[in-house]
Scaffold this motif. Structure first.
Motif, PDB file in Angstrom:
ATOM      1  N   PRO A  15      20.056  95.946 -39.442  1.00  0.00           N
ATOM      2  CA  PRO A  15      19.527  95.639 -38.104  1.00  0.00           C
ATOM      3  C   PRO A  15      18.084  96.102 -37.888  1.00  0.00           C
ATOM      4  CG  PRO A  15      21.741  96.577 -37.966  1.00  0.00           C
ATOM      5  CD  PRO A  15      21.276  96.774 -39.371  1.00  0.00           C
ATOM      6  N   ALA A  22      14.954  90.744 -36.669  1.00  0.00           N
ATOM      7  CA  ALA A  22      14.774  90.784 -35.217  1.00  0.00           C
ATOM      8  C   ALA A  22      16.151  90.888 -34.563  1.00  0.00           C
ATOM      9  CB  ALA A  22      14.042  89.533 -34.737  1.00  0.00           C
ATOM     10  N   PRO A  23      16.325  91.643 -33.487  1.00  0.00           N
ATOM     11  CA  PRO A  23      15.280  92.361 -32.735  1.00  0.00           C
ATOM     12  C   PRO A  23      15.001  93.786 -33.205  1.00  0.00           C
ATOM     13  CG  PRO A  23      17.327  92.376 -31.503  1.00  0.00           C
ATOM     14  CD  PRO A  23      17.619  91.670 -32.790  1.00  0.00           C
ATOM     15  N   PHE A  24      15.220  94.125 -34.447  1.00  0.00           N
ATOM     16  CA  PHE A  24      14.782  95.401 -35.024  1.00  0.00           C
ATOM     17  C   PHE A  24      15.377  96.603 -34.300  1.00  0.00           C
ATOM     18  CE2 PHE A  24      11.095  92.392 -35.019  1.00  0.00           C
ATOM     19  CZ  PHE A  24      11.284  91.920 -36.304  1.00  0.00           C
ATOM     20  N   VAL A  25      16.645  96.866 -34.556  1.00  0.00           N
ATOM     21  CA  VAL A  25      17.378  97.912 -33.826  1.00  0.00           C
ATOM     22  C   VAL A  25      17.876  98.979 -34.802  1.00  0.00           C
ATOM     23  CG1 VAL A  25      19.474  98.359 -32.490  1.00  0.00           C
ATOM     24  CG2 VAL A  25      18.042  96.379 -31.947  1.00  0.00           C
ATOM     25  N   MET A  26      17.657 100.235 -34.450  1.00  0.00           N
ATOM     26  CA  MET A  26      18.181 101.349 -35.253  1.00  0.00           C
ATOM     27  C   MET A  26      19.601 101.695 -34.805  1.00  0.00           C
ATOM     28  SD  MET A  26      14.991 104.012 -35.269  1.00  0.00           S
ATOM     29  CE  MET A  26      14.723 103.896 -33.502  1.00  0.00           C
ATOM     30  N   THR A  43      20.531 104.844 -34.576  1.00  0.00           N
ATOM     31  CA  THR A  43      20.218 105.921 -33.636  1.00  0.00           C
ATOM     32  C   THR A  43      18.777 106.325 -33.855  1.00  0.00           C
ATOM     33  OG1 THR A  43      20.791 108.137 -32.848  1.00  0.00           O
ATOM     34  CG2 THR A  43      20.985 107.764 -35.218  1.00  0.00           C
ATOM     35  N   SER A  44      18.143 106.825 -32.797  1.00  0.00           N
ATOM     36  CA  SER A  44      16.786 107.339 -32.956  1.00  0.00           C
ATOM     37  C   SER A  44      16.805 108.825 -33.303  1.00  0.00           C
ATOM     38  CB  SER A  44      15.982 107.116 -31.679  1.00  0.00           C
ATOM     39  OG  SER A  44      16.625 107.762 -30.601  1.00  0.00           O
ATOM     40  N   TYR A  66       6.977 103.032 -26.755  1.00  0.00           N
ATOM     41  CA  TYR A  66       6.915 102.180 -27.945  1.00  0.00           C
ATOM     42  C   TYR A  66       6.625 100.761 -27.484  1.00  0.00           C
ATOM     43  CZ  TYR A  66       8.531  99.840 -32.227  1.00  0.00           C
ATOM     44  OH  TYR A  66       8.629  99.070 -33.360  1.00  0.00           O
ATOM     45  N   GLU A 118       6.378  96.915 -28.502  1.00  0.00           N
ATOM     46  CA  GLU A 118       6.815  95.968 -29.535  1.00  0.00           C
ATOM     47  C   GLU A 118       5.818  94.812 -29.575  1.00  0.00           C
ATOM     48  OE1 GLU A 118       9.522  95.909 -31.803  1.00  0.00           O
ATOM     49  OE2 GLU A 118       8.412  94.153 -32.493  1.00  0.00           O
ATOM     50  N   SER A 131       5.757  92.170 -31.653  1.00  0.00           N
ATOM     51  CA  SER A 131       6.283  90.824 -31.945  1.00  0.00           C
ATOM     52  C   SER A 131       6.808  90.151 -30.672  1.00  0.00           C
ATOM     53  CB  SER A 131       7.389  90.903 -33.006  1.00  0.00           C
ATOM     54  OG  SER A 131       8.439  91.728 -32.571  1.00  0.00           O
ATOM     55  N   ASP A 132       6.875  90.921 -29.602  1.00  0.00           N
ATOM     56  CA  ASP A 132       7.348  90.391 -28.331  1.00  0.00           C
ATOM     57  C   ASP A 132       6.186  89.912 -27.453  1.00  0.00           C
ATOM     58  OD1 ASP A 132       9.446  89.813 -26.660  1.00  0.00           O
ATOM     59  OD2 ASP A 132       9.340  91.738 -25.618  1.00  0.00           O
ATOM     60  N   THR A 139      17.970  92.524 -27.786  1.00  0.00           N
ATOM     61  CA  THR A 139      16.914  91.515 -27.827  1.00  0.00           C
ATOM     62  C   THR A 139      15.602  92.252 -28.055  1.00  0.00           C
ATOM     63  OG1 THR A 139      16.455  91.718 -25.478  1.00  0.00           O
ATOM     64  CG2 THR A 139      18.124  90.083 -26.113  1.00  0.00           C
ATOM     65  N   LEU A 140      14.521  91.496 -28.275  1.00  0.00           N
ATOM     66  CA  LEU A 140      13.220  92.153 -28.447  1.00  0.00           C
ATOM     67  C   LEU A 140      12.842  92.924 -27.189  1.00  0.00           C
ATOM     68  CD1 LEU A 140      11.116  89.537 -30.424  1.00  0.00           C
ATOM     69  CD2 LEU A 140      11.827  91.800 -31.192  1.00  0.00           C
ATOM     70  N   GLN A 195      15.563  96.934 -27.132  1.00  0.00           N
ATOM     71  CA  GLN A 195      15.744  97.432 -28.501  1.00  0.00           C
ATOM     72  C   GLN A 195      16.444  98.778 -28.518  1.00  0.00           C
ATOM     73  OE1 GLN A 195      11.561  97.227 -29.641  1.00  0.00           O
ATOM     74  NE2 GLN A 195      12.035  95.619 -31.130  1.00  0.00           N
ATOM     75  N   ARG A 196      17.226  99.079 -27.464  1.00  0.00           N
ATOM     76  CA  ARG A 196      17.963 100.347 -27.485  1.00  0.00           C
ATOM     77  C   ARG A 196      18.730 100.485 -28.806  1.00  0.00           C
ATOM     78  NH1 ARG A 196      21.789 100.018 -22.586  1.00  0.00           N
ATOM     79  NH2 ARG A 196      21.531  97.805 -23.106  1.00  0.00           N
ATOM     80  N   THR A 197      18.820 101.698 -29.296  1.00  0.00           N
ATOM     81  CA  THR A 197      19.555 101.902 -30.541  1.00  0.00           C
ATOM     82  C   THR A 197      21.029 101.599 -30.299  1.00  0.00           C
ATOM     83  OG1 THR A 197      20.056 104.221 -30.123  1.00  0.00           O
ATOM     84  CG2 THR A 197      17.955 103.750 -31.194  1.00  0.00           C
ATOM     85  N   LEU A 209      23.525 103.421 -30.837  1.00  0.00           N
ATOM     86  CA  LEU A 209      24.206 104.560 -30.223  1.00  0.00           C
ATOM     87  C   LEU A 209      23.915 104.634 -28.732  1.00  0.00           C
ATOM     88  CD1 LEU A 209      25.990 107.030 -30.589  1.00  0.00           C
ATOM     89  CD2 LEU A 209      23.934 108.356 -31.134  1.00  0.00           C
ATOM     90  N   LEU A 263      27.967 106.944 -37.150  1.00  0.00           N
ATOM     91  CA  LEU A 263      26.683 106.235 -37.223  1.00  0.00           C
ATOM     92  C   LEU A 263      26.660 105.287 -38.410  1.00  0.00           C
ATOM     93  CD1 LEU A 263      24.315 109.161 -36.277  1.00  0.00           C
ATOM     94  CD2 LEU A 263      24.659 107.036 -34.999  1.00  0.00           C
ATOM     95  N   ARG A 288      28.324  94.620 -34.747  1.00  0.00           N
ATOM     96  CA  ARG A 288      27.937  93.224 -34.988  1.00  0.00           C
ATOM     97  C   ARG A 288      29.129  92.370 -35.431  1.00  0.00           C
ATOM     98  NH1 ARG A 288      24.089  96.672 -35.193  1.00  0.00           N
ATOM     99  NH2 ARG A 288      22.120  96.142 -34.168  1.00  0.00           N
TER     100      ARG A 288
END
Lengths: 657, 657
Positions: free
Chosen positions: A335, A339-343, A345-346, A636, A638, A640-641, B167-168, B171-173, B175, B194, B202
């Motif tokens: 992920p 896109a949409p580039f999601v972790m 956890t941060s 942050y 983004e 690409s948005d 979505t872009l 982009q919340r993680t 978690l 995690l 997904r």
């Protein structure tokens, strides 16, 4: 290197140090109204010395203790600001500072009336004048990062205790007997230490050293071992991994080692490694093992080099980008890659170093830096910590140039970050004669069309002082910048005609030739009339690659400047981070438009700031908290948005302007 | 069984229930001054029903929420009393109840003036009148232990959520996306979850069930799995281990299984197992494995019997004595076994069930009960929880009879505990014809010297209704008690002469004979004139063994009574705990002086209270906290340190008196 950065790290240190302290009366009005509070510290060092005045600016809500600690002002404390040791006594001028139950236990009513409080329990929500009494203990401090003075409050603590032996009249448990002797910390013990406790206590006649990480009792060691406590700071790069073994008792680095990330065979950049995991479900496990093997080999190297028993390494800190962090932890990075580039956890959880494959103390912890976004990761958060991006009132631009380029802009109040997809040009990828910065790579180029006859008009700096084999990122930037400067490349990035070249730079015009259908400039000819294919050269397509890379980056900082309503000239300092940044010529970076058009004095190489940030986190729990606080403080963006990204990008393609 | 305890568990339930509620006006003055506060609850159930009045007594400082919960009064709450859900609204009469910041966020100023507060944040430091509004949610409750009504607040929670896809612009993680949807808990996530999170979210289209234990997010499961949450309660006995599989969503036991502790080959009691570890350093590891194998086999049994997937068991609770707990955790028990009898810790850390060898959910936790002392362990703390020893204003004596006998005495305010070394007599050890309570063991004995001719004057109850093979503990107590009653044993414990026996009990005098040099009474003769060696008999030395055992126990409770200034007759209830206690005849126990000389109605079998306590801890976080609170509330009295122990012991050797 004959033409490296114009500034050394030492210069940067002095500049940054000044920035940490508010000059009295200097443009405070501008900043005070917009989200920072001012703390005027009067530090009393002893009866015979005059007090020192220090004024610092912090985000509202930071404790007085943290504000002091972050700025290198020492206040007594043994608990690290948890409100338990009751030692961080300060006197605060004026009324209305709240009194906590800990204050009531610590001070007499008269002292409370006189403004005495525990510094770790006072939140600075307005300007304060704080008097700090002389230290009763002597803390040590270390200078780390870009001029950051860090007071040593490592998570790793050791306490030597001599306990009373149990009797029928004193049947306290082993754990209570030990924790009763360490009153300023609220310790928790895990199963590992409980398994060792009865045996070690009795074998050592109840004279033991408690090993504490944060507030976890992780071990008891027979006798007094307080002088040996070590940690390892890792900069977990996509290409290179660097380990520093630290004596956290003194803040001294004991040994440093680096090596290529063993994940290299799976791809040179994060996207190719993420793609590898998507194509084969076993690859994630293999990448995780490769990361662990890299860290383990480096840990073993630095311990051997430093003559330190790995079992005395109790903590490691790891600064890596979001993908490297996910892969090291075995978290699916897919992920992050699409896109949409999601972790996931941060804020990665702390794990045991042994779970990563490291053979250190069996309960040694591994802490990862948190990430601001999928492409502004823990390495950048560590870099911000090391450069004090959130503690400096100047307008500063931080750029970590690489395949993915991270950009941070601070105006002293607001901090924005973004990531720009620069592509592989700076790593030597997609460049005809490109190579990594290794032996044989041209890293510095000077072109002098007016050179005396018999003198080479193209002067090359080559890594390892060997026969040139190719062109690394800094050499690429120099090559393009010099050819733009002498006019062989026009502002659109096109080589001029051979005829025009002969006119404006006859001494080097013969180097502008063709290889197949493509125009090239020969940088190094093994023999005076060597075939172009045998030379190290810069091709027209190479120039285009660099243009795209630099346009991506300059679009990034241009959009951040716009968002804060700033112009180029408002930027007081540009920090070029990472190993690439340290080798880049500031003048060339300005020339091609990679950084804003500023006097080169304002553009400084900051070195391996990710590794420095990792060291800071190991030396100071306060700094570690500061890293987490950055997640709240830094927005942050983004790219690409952004609907205007493409227009801006095209505007930024040209050189000069 | 023809002559078991005079009371069933159901009777005990009613008696204990009454004890939980203060009868209006009844001797409050006596107790109110000595460490308890009174809370008068008015529970409003709805507009059409009259309010219910309930008065409860709790130690000062307990929250209003806990006071209600402990006493079966339901107050709305979803966070379990952490101050985060803002649902436990109550109205408190009178002034001076402190207002917290959570109250300010929850109530209007008018409501605050009217006494509205969050019940979990009000500490009952004085008598209070509390009005509880109708429930907006419908909590479930279960009756567990000795009449304990437990409101279901298990540590295991499940929450089904349907999340927005990223979505872009969002982009919340993963978690944060999940925890943002669960606002009333502050969740922490470990690496395991995690690693699963990105894939599960997904694959399940962002419709998942969060599995939470306490405040740890331990898993995400695709879809809605909220209806399946299980836990296992273990009574980890030295001899027998019992497992109960619980549906924590309903409080229903799904399956129960028991087996001998696989540590048996290393010795029958805790001291012999500790000795085994001292003689061979590998034995600790083997005992640990044996404990784990016992728990694992039982876990597997109850899951199979209940038709439950072991991966849906998310928590286990284990009640065992201090030695069993240490061995299961692999902690060296040697300091428990030798003076001054010291534990490594009284509060074992929570570990993963998998670390004990259990194959349940990979992150299932195992929580052990805390211990009051080396010989008043987690099994007794669980028993106190199940019997409500700290919630009952009556003077009660709790006795768990075994090789080590634990005794707890409460006068409704002060609670004392101690351990008496009874020796192996009650387990059938050191008794000539002794055996464990298994098939063929005589467990009940009635002697009737005046039986009609042709009727057997010695009536035996035998386990399994088979040919008698030996004598278990309850049979031993019955045998001695009956022979004392009919006069064949005098008060000093000596068999009377054969001549005297013929005079006072001619029908059974022929059973009093000799085996070698030792006098014996034949309980069971396979044939009318069988050789004594072929019979099941009671020997003079057996009687001495029992005398020593009962004297140790009665010395224990005598010293506790003295310490509280109480007489026998002050005791309102004697609870006989453990499987042995359930089978013991109260009349015989009184006859030999094992329990105080009281009407047998006051002596009740409490059943497997350790296992019941473990169930309560799984069903209610409040009750679990209550168990830990017992460590503060209950004083541990070390008998071996008492100079008067030996004198008292000798006084207690005689029967009768």
């Amino acid at each position: 290197m004959t033409d490296g950065p114009d500034f050394t790290i030492a210069d940067v240190v002095d500049v940054a140090r000044e920035g940490l302290i508010e000059p009295p009366g200097a443009d405070q009005a501008v900043h005070d109204g917009t989200g920072r509070v001012n703390l005027a510290f009067t530090v009393i060092t002893g009866p015979d010395s005059p007090p020192t005045q220090r004024s610092v600016r912090v985000p509202p809500g930071v404790t007085v203790f943290d504000s002091a600690s972050w700025n290198g002002i020492a206040i007594d404390s043994t608990c690290g600001g948890h409100g338990t040791c009751h030692k961080c006594r300060v006197q605060i001028a004026g009324e209305g500072v709240p009194i906590t139950r800990h204050d009531v236990r610590t001070f007499s009513p008269e002292q409370l009336d006189d403004g005495w409080r525990l510094a770790c329990l006072v939140n600075a929500t307005r300007d304060l004048a704080v008097q700090v009494p002389p230290l009763t203990t002597r803390p040590k401090a270390a200078t780390v990062g870009v001029g950051r003075q860090v007071i040593l409050h490592p998570a790793i603590q050791k306490r030597y205790v001599e306990l009373d032996e149990p009797t029928l009249a004193d049947q306290r448990t082993d754990l209570v007997r030990l924790t009763d002797a360490i009153t300023d910390l609220e310790l928790t013990a895990d199963l590992h230490v409980l398994r060792r406790l009865p045996t070690v206590l009795r074998a050592a006649d109840f004279k033991v050293t408690a090993v504490i990480v944060d507030e976890d009792l992780i071990d008891v060691e027979p006798g007094d071992t307080t002088s040996t406590r070590y940690a390892i700071a890792f900069d977990l790069g996509t290409t290179t991994v660097v380990a520093t073994l630290l004596d956290v008792g003194t803040g001294t680095p004991v040994a440093v080692a680096s090596m290529l990330n063993k994940q290299q065979p799976f791809g040179g950049d994060v996207i190719s490694r993420i793609s590898a995991t998507m194509m084969d479900k076993d690859t994630l496990g293999r990448l995780q093992e490769a990361a662990g093997a890299t860290l383990a080999e480096l840990a073993s190297d630095v311990c051997r080099e430093g003559g330190v028993d790995p079992a005395q390494v109790y903590e490691v800190a790891i600064a890596g980008n979001a993908t490297m962090t996910a892969l090291a932890l075995g978290i699916d990075p897919e992920p992050i890659g699409v896109a949409p580039f999601v972790m996931a956890t941060s804020q990665p959880p702390s794990v045991l170093a042994t779970d990563l494959g490291l053979s250190l103390h069996p309960r040694a912890r591994a802490v990862f830096f948190p990430a601001l976004g999928a492409y502004v990761g823990g390495d950048i958060v560590a870099g911000m910590l090391a450069t004090g991006m959130d503690r400096d009132k100047r307008t500063r631009l931080f750029i970590d140039v690489g395949t993915n380029c991270e950009i941070v802009l601070s105006d002293g109040d607001t901090i924005l970050s973004t990531a720009a997809p620069a592509g592989p040009a700076f790593e030597g990828g997609a460049i005809r004669c490109g190579m990594r910065a290794a032996d044989g790579a041209i890293e510095v180029i000077k072109v002098d069309p007016a050179a005396e006859p018999g003198t080479d008009p193209v002067i090359l700096g080559v890594i390892g002082d060997v026969e040139p084999r190719g062109l690394c990122g800094s050499g690429l930037v120099d090559a393009v910048a010099e050819l733009v400067r002498v006019g062989l490349l026009d502002d659109s990035g096109r080589f001029i005609s051979e005829e025009a070249a002969k006119e404006i730079a006859p001494a080097i015009a013969d180097r502008l030739t063709k290889l197949g259908e493509e125009r090239v400039f020969l940088l190094h000819r093994p023999t005076p009339h060597a075939d172009p294919a045998e030379c190290v050269y810069l091709s027209q397509r190479d120039v285009r690659e660099l243009q795209f890379a630099k346009a991506a980056i300059s679009t990034g900082w241009t959009l951040l400047l716009e968002q804060l309503g700033l112009e180029h000239r408002d930027i007081q300092q540009v920090l070029l981070a990472g190993s690439f940044g340290s080798y880049l010529s500031p003048a060339s970076a300005v020339r091609i438009g990679l950084v804003p058009r500023l006097p080169v004095l304002r553009i400084v190489a900051a070195g391996n700031v990710a590794g420095e940030g990792a060291k800071m986190a190991l030396l100071s729990l306060r700094e570690r908290t500061g890293a987490t606080a950055l997640l709240e403080e830094v927005a942050y963006v983004e790219l690409s948005d952004r609907p205007d990204f493409n227009d801006k990008f095209v505007e930024q393609l040209a050189f000069g302007g």
